[in-house]
Design an enzyme around this catalytic site. Sequence first.
Site, PDB file in Angstrom:
ATOM      1  N   SER A  17     -30.698  59.272 -34.220  1.00 43.55           N
ATOM      2  CA  SER A  17     -31.490  60.478 -34.004  1.00 43.55           C
ATOM      3  C   SER A  17     -30.611  61.711 -34.197  1.00 43.55           C
ATOM      4  O   SER A  17     -29.389  61.613 -34.253  1.00 43.55           O
ATOM      5  CB  SER A  17     -32.083  60.466 -32.604  1.00 43.55           C
ATOM      6  N   LYS A  18     -31.290  62.829 -34.264  1.00 44.12           N
ATOM      7  CA  LYS A  18     -30.603  64.074 -34.562  1.00 44.12           C
ATOM      8  C   LYS A  18     -29.462  64.351 -33.572  1.00 44.12           C
ATOM      9  O   LYS A  18     -28.432  64.891 -33.930  1.00 44.12           O
ATOM     10  CB  LYS A  18     -31.627  65.220 -34.518  1.00 44.12           C
ATOM     11  N   ARG A  19     -29.677  63.907 -32.345  1.00 49.30           N
ATOM     12  CA  ARG A  19     -28.662  64.121 -31.305  1.00 49.30           C
ATOM     13  C   ARG A  19     -27.322  63.453 -31.628  1.00 49.30           C
ATOM     14  O   ARG A  19     -26.285  63.861 -31.141  1.00 49.30           O
ATOM     15  CB  ARG A  19     -29.148  63.546 -29.964  1.00 49.30           C
TER      16      ARG A  19
END
Length: 496
Positions: free
Chosen positions: A263-265
Amino acid sequence: MSNSENKNLQTKRVRTRFAPSPTGYMHIGNLRTALFTYIIAKKYGGDFILRIEDTDRERYIEGATDVIYNTLRQTGLIWDEGPDIGGPVGPYVQSERMGLFKQYALELVEKGEAYYCFCSKERLEELRAVQEASGMATMYDRHCRNLSKEEIEKNLADGVPYVIRQKIPTEGEVTFHDELYGDITVDCATLDDQILIKADGMPTYNFANVVDDHLMGITHVVRGNEYLSSAPKYNLLYKAFGWDVPMYIHVEHIMKDKQHKLSKRDGDASFEDLMQKGYLTEAVMNYIALLGWAPKGENEIFTLPELIAEFDIHGLSKSPAIFDPLKLRAINGVYVRKLSPQKFEEYAMPYIKQAVTRTDVNLHEVAALLQPRTEVFTEIPAQIAFLDALPDYDIALYTHKKMKTNPENSLTALKEILPVLENLDEPWTQENLHSALFALIEKLGVKNGLILWPLRVAVSGMAFTPGGGIELCALLGKQDSLARIRYGIEKLSAGA
Ligand code: GLU
């Protein structure tokens, strides 16, 4: 290749599309979809189409379409038709096509494959609440499916708001073919009579997507497998219209580990993240091609044209791919080493200058030393910071098992080296340093490492350096090299 694909490819010009929603960044899962989509088009001499799916206006992000254009251009995935260059089946931005869909929905109503639904929001909410409370699947209860012609006409004349829903068969099964997963059969009773046209007259995403793919003549649809569960409904729509079903290829997710999607995180998930970390575009593209696709042979290094030649849909994997930063680094290293020295220097110089501020070090030579030892550009500053200032190192560094060195024999070595270098009258070049030090090694009758390892540690204070002691001395110049060797002698004499 299956028979169905063969047939498709023989009879139709291959047309694939990349249909990103402008999210403001390019997730590498999406970029991988774009890559596979592009490769399939080019492999079969077809067209690669870019369609921007921007109908989710609530999620509108300024500049997000530019991210898509720029990424595709930078990675060489050049589209043959798209919003900026047009083409025979435009417009290529979904929001500009909004007026087009209702007539197709009405065509389905005519054919008895869709129907008007006048249910109020309140009724639907109540229905949902009841279904949820009793643990049932939340689906439309088909209340309006069998309204009489008169009822429908009256409601329309009265201006009662309506949506148009797909009339899914109430029994039986629907089968669709995915080139990877094979035939997938679903019980129609599990499928909702989904909305095709919303109360505001606009299409739902699922409907627009099918109509657009048909109108654009798309033959192969590559998409993430989060769409796998919608595919039966798409298939029923194609059948209802009597349109050819494209070949579906649903690709697996990219995972951070077995449980979590990337994910972007995570800081690795988008193309921009990877660029910021100093990876080369070609290396990233090569790596993401391997996320879920396996080449036939051992070789894993492919340029884009090579990927086109090598790619085979059936090399795609049905299990999730795990993003492996170490493998990306290693592949990047292969590309870094393949760069011409000039190109390497061009990329590396900003990082070199970040670390080296003194003006008496030849930065071209630093670059030349770095190229064979660099996997990622961003690691360069840490690798060469010692050139500006000798770090505070531990004398344990002088111990090297293979070189058979320890603090004691290193002290002896440095004491031997110092006068040799102090008395080196010829120009302070790698060549002359080499001759002088090898003469010393010969004179002492010791192994090279016994002299060169202590020298490397003394002048760098590091265990891993770009280049050995001789190369580093040449870079640092006479005065600084001698000062660092003297400091090493002091440190070793003091035993700390
Ligand atoms: N706009 C969709 C997305 O970005 C594409 C879905 C598809 O390829 O059909 O996820």
